[in-house]
Design a protein around this motif. Sequence first.
Motif, short mmCIF file in Angstrom:
data_model
loop_
_atom_site.label_atom_id
_atom_site.label_comp_id
_atom_site.label_asym_id
_atom_site.label_seq_id
_atom_site.Cartn_x
_atom_site.Cartn_y
_atom_site.Cartn_z
N UNK A 1 0.90 -1.18 -0.07
CA UNK A 1 0.12 -0.09 -0.07
C UNK A 1 0.92 1.07 -0.09
N UNK A 2 0.21 2.34 -0.64
CA UNK A 2 1.31 3.66 -0.66
C UNK A 2 1.12 4.27 0.45
N UNK A 3 1.76 5.16 0.68
CA UNK A 3 1.97 5.87 2.20
C UNK A 3 0.38 6.37 2.56
N UNK A 4 -0.39 7.00 1.78
CA UNK A 4 -1.64 7.55 1.90
C UNK A 4 -2.58 6.40 2.27
N UNK A 5 -2.39 5.34 1.69
CA UNK A 5 -3.29 4.26 1.87
C UNK A 5 -3.03 3.71 3.37
N UNK B 1 4.01 7.31 -2.82
CA UNK B 1 4.90 6.49 -2.89
C UNK B 1 4.85 5.25 -1.80
N UNK B 2 5.52 4.20 -2.15
CA UNK B 2 5.46 2.99 -1.30
C UNK B 2 6.64 2.89 -0.17
N UNK B 3 6.22 2.27 1.11
CA UNK B 3 7.19 2.43 1.99
C UNK B 3 8.46 2.04 1.75
N UNK C 1 12.56 6.87 3.41
CA UNK C 1 13.82 6.25 4.36
C UNK C 1 12.96 5.94 5.65
N UNK C 2 14.06 5.28 6.61
CA UNK C 2 13.45 4.48 7.90
C UNK C 2 12.78 5.71 8.52
N UNK C 3 13.62 6.75 8.71
CA UNK C 3 12.69 7.88 9.62
C UNK C 3 11.37 8.25 8.89
N UNK C 4 11.40 8.48 7.65
CA UNK C 4 9.99 8.86 7.25
C UNK C 4 8.97 7.62 7.34
N UNK C 5 9.51 6.32 7.33
CA UNK C 5 8.65 5.25 7.75
C UNK C 5 8.02 5.34 8.98
N UNK C 6 9.03 5.84 9.89
CA UNK C 6 8.28 5.80 11.22
C UNK C 6 7.39 6.94 11.51
N UNK C 7 7.63 8.17 10.81
CA UNK C 7 6.85 9.20 10.82
C UNK C 7 5.24 8.77 10.41
N UNK C 8 5.44 8.11 9.13
CA UNK C 8 4.14 7.64 8.77
C UNK C 8 3.42 6.92 9.49
N UNK C 9 4.21 5.83 10.11
CA UNK C 9 3.46 4.99 11.36
C UNK C 9 2.97 5.86 12.38
N UNK C 10 3.56 6.78 12.86
CA UNK C 10 3.02 7.53 13.87
C UNK C 10 1.64 8.43 13.27
N UNK C 11 1.75 8.84 12.01
CA UNK C 11 0.54 9.38 11.34
C UNK C 11 -0.50 8.40 11.44
N UNK C 12 -0.37 7.04 10.93
CA UNK C 12 -1.43 6.05 11.04
C UNK C 12 -1.91 5.73 12.56
#
Length: 227
Positions: free
Chosen positions: A93-97, A134-136, A140-151
């Motif tokens: 899934x993309x970031x937004x998804x 974008x896809x995970x 970057x790892x830091x951006x992935x963590x911020x996306x996870x916080x957003x979720x």
Amino acid sequence: MIEVKNLNKSFDGKQVLKNISATFYKGKVNQIIGQSGGGKTVLMKSIIGLFPIDSGEVLYNGRNIADMSKIEIKGLRKEIGMLFQGSALFDSQRVIENVMFPLVMFSDKDPAEARDRAEFCLTRVDIKPQAFDLYPSEISGGMQKRVAIARAIALQPKYLFCDEPNSGLDPKTSLVIDDLLSTITKEFDITTIINTHDMNSVMGIGESIIFISDGRKEWQGNKDTVI
């Protein structure tokens, strides 16, 4: 606020948590620290209700999770956000998804409303619009963590649980994640509980800390009283 009273938990006859009592405060960063194998993760999972406890109480704003009906527990689950150690984003899934996922599954928002909320959460954690699709694996790892916080905050949780949020991150990015979690906790008045062994994080944002060793609570204080 979450209160734990005289909590005990065993696996196959071995006692892992031993009569632990602690209070986790609303609007503060509450941390559980200790060595690996000391009981931090078991305590967190017991508080969430993933592990049934042997004895004691876990109170969410005075509500004992053990006394809740299935409907009440389902309602409580919607009040909880979870940040997993490895971010646990869906690769397909993309970031937004990824951020829309809990909104689609657990809220009555229509797709447009879910996307609006997801975009707000992503913007709040400083993810730029060009990264939304974008896809995970493409961030970057830091951006992935911020996306996870957003979720984790998409459903506007009252309680936020974070398991080793700085795991695998460089020191500079770890500071960014710490600051973000602290800011969001206060901005949205969340009861945040973080498992960590990162002492930089403890000294940076630890407002209420308990130290677990061999399944016992050995100390409770804050970053200013850490010995």
